[in-house]
Design a protein around this motif. Structure first.
Motif, PDB file in Angstrom:
ATOM      1  N   ARG A  11      -3.649  12.635 -63.581  1.00  0.00           N
ATOM      2  CA  ARG A  11      -4.066  13.900 -63.454  1.00  0.00           C
ATOM      3  C   ARG A  11      -5.483  14.089 -63.357  1.00  0.00           C
ATOM      4  N   HIS A  45       0.624  17.810 -59.751  1.00  0.00           N
ATOM      5  CA  HIS A  45       0.942  17.781 -61.186  1.00  0.00           C
ATOM      6  C   HIS A  45       0.171  18.840 -62.081  1.00  0.00           C
ATOM      7  N   TYR A 128       8.547  18.939 -63.607  1.00  0.00           N
ATOM      8  CA  TYR A 128       7.595  18.070 -63.654  1.00  0.00           C
ATOM      9  C   TYR A 128       8.037  16.641 -63.712  1.00  0.00           C
ATOM     10  N   GLN A 132       7.391  13.570 -60.710  1.00  0.00           N
ATOM     11  CA  GLN A 132       6.913  12.245 -61.212  1.00  0.00           C
ATOM     12  C   GLN A 132       7.755  11.275 -60.582  1.00  0.00           C
ATOM     13  N   ASP A 135       7.167  10.783 -56.997  1.00  0.00           N
ATOM     14  CA  ASP A 135       5.808   9.895 -56.757  1.00  0.00           C
ATOM     15  C   ASP A 135       6.176   8.437 -56.726  1.00  0.00           C
ATOM     16  N   GLN A 150       4.571   8.630 -71.678  1.00  0.00           N
ATOM     17  CA  GLN A 150       5.350   8.828 -70.386  1.00  0.00           C
ATOM     18  C   GLN A 150       6.590   8.175 -70.392  1.00  0.00           C
TER      19      GLN A 150
HETATM   20  N1  TRP Z   1       2.391  12.264 -65.982  1.00  0.00           N
HETATM   21  C1  TRP Z   1       1.336  11.537 -65.763  1.00  0.00           C
HETATM   22  C2  TRP Z   1       0.443  11.926 -66.935  1.00  0.00           C
HETATM   23  O1  TRP Z   1       0.405  12.822 -67.423  1.00  0.00           O
HETATM   24  C3  TRP Z   1       0.714  11.440 -64.400  1.00  0.00           C
HETATM   25  C4  TRP Z   1       1.724  10.988 -63.574  1.00  0.00           C
HETATM   26  C5  TRP Z   1       2.310  11.788 -62.235  1.00  0.00           C
HETATM   27  C6  TRP Z   1       2.026   9.627 -63.033  1.00  0.00           C
HETATM   28  N2  TRP Z   1       2.963  11.032 -61.531  1.00  0.00           N
HETATM   29  C7  TRP Z   1       2.963   9.883 -62.128  1.00  0.00           C
HETATM   30  C8  TRP Z   1       2.104   8.532 -63.919  1.00  0.00           C
HETATM   31  C9  TRP Z   1       3.763   8.760 -61.536  1.00  0.00           C
HETATM   32  C10 TRP Z   1       2.988   7.306 -63.595  1.00  0.00           C
HETATM   33  C11 TRP Z   1       3.558   7.404 -62.220  1.00  0.00           C
HETATM   34  O2  TRP Z   1      -0.511  11.118 -67.135  1.00  0.00           O
END
Ligand code: TRP
Length: 341
Positions: A11, A45, A128, A132, A135, A150
Motif C-alpha cells: 500500500r 486499496h 477489501y 486482494q 490481485d 495478512q
Molecule cells: N493488504 C495488503 C497490506 O495491507 C496489501 C495487499 C493488497 C496485498 N493486495 C495484495 C498483499 C495482494 C499481498 C497480495 O499490506
C-alpha cells in the motif's frame, strides 16, 4: 521449467522503515532471483481508508523509488501499479458475487478499520479482501509472502478461488488457490519501535521508527534517545526487550565483531558494576545504521527527481501485468459464460 509465480502488494501509504526492510523487502530481493515475481503498488486499496488523494501520487512514486533503491530490479520483477491494470477490477466484480456479507463483516482487519474510521465504513473497506484476492488470482500466482496480519486475507482468497472453481470450473482448476510463502520457516525478524512500545510503524510513532527516508542527523537523534536503562545488575543477565531490540538492529547493520564486542560488555561486570555503556553502543549503532540507510535514501531521492524514469518503469510493468491479467480474464469470462459472440 518455468519459475513459480510469487506476488505481493504494497500500500502506498506512509514511509518504508527498517522494520519493513528486514521483515519483507529483504525477502523480495531474494525472491526475485528464485521466482517469477509480481510486485505492485496497491493504490486502489489505499482509497478504502485514504479518500483524500492529495498525497497519493507522491506515495505511489515513493513506494516504487524506495523499493527499487533497496534493490528490487524492474528488469527481473513485474513491477506495476494496481490501477494500471483494469482487469483486476473486472475480476473483483465477479469475485464479489462469491463473497458473503457475513464472512466479510467477520474479517479482523475490517473490524479494526471500522473502529479506526467509524465515519467511513464504505463498501470498499468491506470488500477489501475480495480486491486482494483479485490481485492475486488475476496472475494465477501460487505463492504470496505474507505477514501474520495478512494470513486471514489469504485464506479468504483461497476460499473465493475455490468457490469460483467449484461453480464455474466444470471440474477444472481455473483459479489456483494461493499459498502463503516464507523463507526459513517464516521466522521473520521482529523490530520494535525505539521506545520499546509496539512495532515500528509506517505512519505512527514516527520519532521511534527509523525510516529509509530519514537523514543522517535524524537517524542519530532517534537512536541516541532510544529507550535504555541503568544497565544489567549481574553478569549474563537476560536482556529486557528494548535492549534486545538494539542488539537485533546492530546484528542487522553492524559487523559481527562489533556485535560480539557489545555482547561481551553486556555480559561482564566489574566490581559489581555493569561494564556496558549504552551511550557508546548507540553511537556505534547510529553510525552503522547511517551507513546502511544513506545510500538507499540517496538512490530513492535521485529516482524521485527523475519522473521520466519512474514513468518508464511503471509503463513497462503495466504492459507485462496486463498481458498476464487479460489472459486470465479471458479464461474467467469463458468459464462464467459472459461471452456472447
Ligand atoms: N493488504 C495488503 C497490506 O495491507 C496489501 C495487499 C493488497 C496485498 N493486495 C495484495 C498483499 C495482494 C499481498 C497480495 O499490506
Amino acid at each position: 521449467m518455468s519459475k513459480e509465480r510469487v506476488l505481493t502488494g504494497i500500500r502506498p501509504t506512509g514511509y518504508l522503515h527498517i522494520g519493513n526492510y528486514f521483515g519483507a523487502t529483504r525477502n523480495f530481493l531474494r525472491m526475485q532471483d528464485d521466482f517469477d515475481c509480481f510486485v505492485f503498488v496497491a493504490d486502489w486499496h489505499s482509497l478504502t481508508t485514504h479518500p483524500d488523494t492529495s498525497e497519493l501520487q507522491n506515495g505511489v512514486r515513493r513506494v516504487l523509488a524506495e523499493n527499487i533503491a533497496c534493490g528490487l530490479d524492474p528488469e527481473k520483477v513485474t513491477l506495476y501499479i494496481q490501477s494500471d491494470v483494469p482487469e483486476i477490477a473486472e475480476l473483483y466484480l465477479y469475485l464479489n458475487m462469491l463473497a458473503y456479507k457475513g464472512e466479510l463483516e467477520k474479517t479482523t482487519t475490517f473490524k479494526e478499520k471500522v473502529r479506526q474510521h467509524p465515519d467511513n465504513v464504505n463498501a470498499g473497506l468491506l470488500t477489501y479482501p475480495v480486491l486482494q484476492a483479485a490481485d492475486i488470482v488475476i496472475h494465477r500466482a501460487g505463492k504470496v509472502p505474507v505477514g501474520k496480519d495478512q494470513e486471514q486475507h489469504l485464506e479468504m482468497a483461497r476460499n473465493f478461488a475455490q468457490r469460483f472453481n467449484f461453480r464455474y470450473g466444470n471440474g477444472d482448476i481455473i483459479l489456483p488457490e494461493p499459498q502463503a510463502f516464507s523463507y526459513d520457516g517464516g521466522d521473520l525478524v521482529k523490530i520494535l519501535s525505539l521506545n520499546g512500545e509496539g512495532k515500528m510503524s509506517k505512519s505512527e510513532n514516527e520519532m521511534n521508527t527509523l525510516y529509509l527516508a530519514d537523514d543522517d542527523e535524524m537517524i542519530r537523534k532517534k537512536i541516541m534517545k532510544s529507550k535504555t536503562d541503568q544497565g544489567p545488575e549481574t553478569e549474563n543477565s537476560i536482556k529486557p526487550d528494548y535492549i534486545e531490540n538494539l542488539f537485533t538492529l546492530m546484528k542487522l547493520v553492524s559487523t559481527a565483531d562489533t556485535v560480539a564486542y557489545f555482547e561481551e560488555k553486556y555480559n561482564q561486570s566489574s566490581a559489581g558494576n555493569c561494564v556496558i555503556r549504552y551511550g557508546d553502543m548507540k553511537k556505534q549503532l547510529a553510525e552503522d545504521m547511517i551507513a546502511f540507510i544513506a545510500p538507499i535514501r540517496q538512490k530513492a531521492n535521485e529516482m524521485l527527481q527523475n519522473k521520466e524514469y519512474l514513468a518508464t518503469v511503471m509503463k513497462a510493468g503495466r504492459d507485462k501485468a496486463r498481458a498476464s491479467a487479460s489472459e486470465t480474464l479471458r479464461v474467467v469470462r469463458r468459464a462464467i459464460g459472459v461471452t456472447y459472440y
